[in-house]
Design a protein around this motif. Sequence first.
Motif, mmCIF file in Angstrom:
data_model
loop_
_atom_site.group_PDB
_atom_site.id
_atom_site.type_symbol
_atom_site.label_atom_id
_atom_site.label_comp_id
_atom_site.label_asym_id
_atom_site.label_seq_id
_atom_site.Cartn_x
_atom_site.Cartn_y
_atom_site.Cartn_z
ATOM 1 N N PHE A 29 37.760 42.798 45.943
ATOM 2 C CA PHE A 29 37.806 41.337 45.971
ATOM 3 C C PHE A 29 36.456 40.758 46.366
ATOM 4 O O PHE A 29 35.943 39.827 45.730
ATOM 5 C CB PHE A 29 38.887 40.861 46.945
ATOM 6 C CG PHE A 29 38.848 39.384 47.217
ATOM 7 C CD1 PHE A 29 39.355 38.474 46.305
ATOM 8 C CD2 PHE A 29 38.280 38.893 48.395
ATOM 9 C CE1 PHE A 29 39.315 37.112 46.553
ATOM 10 C CE2 PHE A 29 38.233 37.534 48.656
ATOM 11 C CZ PHE A 29 38.750 36.635 47.732
ATOM 12 N N PHE A 30 35.849 41.310 47.418
ATOM 13 C CA PHE A 30 34.576 40.765 47.888
ATOM 14 C C PHE A 30 33.439 41.050 46.911
ATOM 15 O O PHE A 30 32.543 40.220 46.724
ATOM 16 C CB PHE A 30 34.248 41.310 49.273
ATOM 17 C CG PHE A 30 35.028 40.661 50.374
ATOM 18 C CD1 PHE A 30 34.913 39.302 50.615
ATOM 19 C CD2 PHE A 30 35.903 41.396 51.161
ATOM 20 C CE1 PHE A 30 35.639 38.689 51.625
ATOM 21 C CE2 PHE A 30 36.630 40.788 52.173
ATOM 22 C CZ PHE A 30 36.505 39.432 52.408
ATOM 23 N N ARG B 195 33.787 41.286 43.668
ATOM 24 C CA ARG B 195 34.007 40.324 42.584
ATOM 25 C C ARG B 195 33.552 38.931 43.001
ATOM 26 O O ARG B 195 32.980 38.176 42.198
ATOM 27 C CB ARG B 195 35.500 40.330 42.231
ATOM 28 C CG ARG B 195 35.883 39.405 41.072
ATOM 29 C CD ARG B 195 35.434 39.946 39.734
ATOM 30 N NE ARG B 195 35.966 41.271 39.485
ATOM 31 C CZ ARG B 195 37.164 41.538 38.973
ATOM 32 N NH1 ARG B 195 37.980 40.549 38.678
ATOM 33 N NH2 ARG B 195 37.527 42.777 38.734
ATOM 34 N N LEU B 196 33.790 38.597 44.261
ATOM 35 C CA LEU B 196 33.392 37.286 44.771
ATOM 36 C C LEU B 196 31.878 37.118 44.742
ATOM 37 O O LEU B 196 31.347 36.047 44.422
ATOM 38 C CB LEU B 196 33.917 37.121 46.206
ATOM 39 C CG LEU B 196 33.834 35.734 46.845
ATOM 40 C CD1 LEU B 196 34.764 34.763 46.122
ATOM 41 C CD2 LEU B 196 34.214 35.822 48.319
ATOM 42 N N ILE B 197 31.151 38.199 45.082
ATOM 43 C CA ILE B 197 29.690 38.139 45.152
ATOM 44 C C ILE B 197 29.059 38.233 43.773
ATOM 45 O O ILE B 197 28.177 37.452 43.414
ATOM 46 C CB ILE B 197 29.158 39.265 46.062
ATOM 47 C CG1 ILE B 197 29.660 39.092 47.493
ATOM 48 C CG2 ILE B 197 27.636 39.303 46.048
ATOM 49 C CD1 ILE B 197 29.429 40.296 48.370
ATOM 50 N N HIS B 198 29.509 39.214 42.978
ATOM 51 C CA HIS B 198 28.826 39.542 41.725
ATOM 52 C C HIS B 198 29.556 39.072 40.468
ATOM 53 O O HIS B 198 28.943 38.989 39.407
ATOM 54 C CB HIS B 198 28.657 41.060 41.608
ATOM 55 C CG HIS B 198 27.460 41.599 42.326
ATOM 56 N ND1 HIS B 198 26.347 40.850 42.603
ATOM 57 C CD2 HIS B 198 27.200 42.847 42.806
ATOM 58 C CE1 HIS B 198 25.449 41.591 43.236
ATOM 59 N NE2 HIS B 198 25.946 42.802 43.375
ATOM 60 N N GLY B 199 30.849 38.826 40.562
ATOM 61 C CA GLY B 199 31.622 38.642 39.346
ATOM 62 C C GLY B 199 31.919 39.998 38.729
ATOM 63 O O GLY B 199 31.931 41.020 39.417
#
Length: 455
Positions: free
Chosen positions: A241-242, A244-248
Amino acid sequence: MTQLPAVCIIGAGSSGIAGAKVLAERGIAFDCFEKSDEVGGNWAFGNRNGMSAAYRSLHINTSRERMEYSDYPMPKDWPDYCHHSHIRKYFNDYVDHFGFRDRITFETAVEHAARRDDGVWEITLDNGETRRYDALAVANGHHWDPRWPEPAFPGSFDGKQMHAHSYVDQKEFEGCNVVVLGMGNSAMDIAVEVSLVANKTFLAARRGAHIIPNYFMGKPFDQFPVSKHMPVWLRLRIFEFFVRLIHGKPEDYGLPKPDHRLGEAHPTVSNYILARVVHGEITPKPSIAELAGDSVKFADGSVEKADIVVYCTGYKVSFPFFDEDFISAPDNDLPLYRRVFHPEIDNVFFLALLQPLGATMPLAEAQAKWVAQYLRGEYALPSRAEMLADIEDERKRMFKRYVKSKRHTMQIDFDDYMWELPKELRRGADRARERGFSLPIPARAHAGEPEAAAA
C-alpha cells in the motif's frame, strides 16, 4: 568438556569474518583462508581475487543500521546508504577492533575440501599443502559466479556482451547505444548510471518488478517498524500500500506490470530509475528476442541499434572446492536446515547462504553464534528425520510464495528468521541438556595441522 573441534573457514568476506570473530571469542580453534589479500569479499572494490561484483559508484541498498553487526555499529555520521568504500573500511575496522587478522591466511585459496570416512576434513590449499580439520564453515559467498541468460539468445551480436559482474563504471558507455537486461538492483543501478553518458539506454525486462523507495517519511524504508505478531501476508500488503502510495504502479511509467504481488519476488530498491524513465533517458523494453548483428530485437518486435548489451541475470551458487557429486547446488538449490546445517553431514556449515529481504551481515553473525554453540555442545540438532521434515516444510512455503526462479531458492524474511532463531536455540539447548552437553563432533585434528602429521 573435552577438546573442542578445530574448524576451517573458507572466505574472509562479510560472513567469513563474522564466523572468525565468533569462533575466536568462544575459544574454538580455526583457520580462515582468503584467496585475496584483504577482507571484505564482494565489498572490496577491485578485489584482487576477481570475485567482487562491486562497481565504482556502488552504494548499499540496505540501510546502515540494518546492515551492521550487533556489537560493532557503523559510525552515526556515515550516510544511511553508504558508499562501498565505507563498507570496506567498516569490515577492516571490525577485524582489527576484535583482533583476529592474524588468524586469516591471505592470498591462499582452498582448492579442494574432502571429508574422510572418519569425518575429518582434508583441506588442500592452492600452495599444494593439505591440512586436517574437524569441521568446515563455508563462507565463499554467492555473488561472484556470473549466470548468463539460459538459454543464450539466438542470433549473433557485433558489439560487446558483458555480465553485470564485469561492470566497473560508465566510461566505456559514453555515446553508445546500450541495452541492459534485468529488473533487479544491479540492472537499475547500471541503467541509471550509463544513461547519464550513453546515446540511448534501453532497459529490457523478462519479468516486471516492484520498485521500493529508499526512504519513507524521512526514514530508510527498511526501518519501517514491523511486529512479530503480524502475519507476513498482512505485513506485505501494508508495504504494498505504501509503495503504491509513493510510486504508483510500475506500468504507470511504461515498465512491465509485475506478474506477482510485492513480497513474492525479491524487490528492487531505487530512488532514481523512475525519474530517468519519465525524463526519457531510459526506454523500457520487453525481453530480448534475438541478437541481430548491430541491433537487438525485442519480444514486441521492435528493433534497436545497440553497441553494448549488459546482462544483469544473477549468479550461480558455486562451491569449486567440493566435488560436484558431494555437495553442489544445481539450479542454485541446496536444501539446508534453517539455511545453515546440512542434514546428511554433521560437520559442515554454511554462513549467509541465503537471500534475505534485508542485509546478510547480521544474519551471518547470528548463524556463526549458532554454529559455535553447536560446536561447544551447548546446542543439539534435531533428528535427521525432523530436520528433513523442517526443510521440506520451509521449501513448500518458499516455493508457494515466491515466483519460480533460480533467484528464489533460498529466500528468507530477515525479521522472521531473527525472531525464530532464539526459539530454536532454546529447543536445541534443551536437547543438549538431555544428551549431557556432549560435543557433537570428536576433536581428531588440530587447526593448521598438516595432513602428513596423521602418518
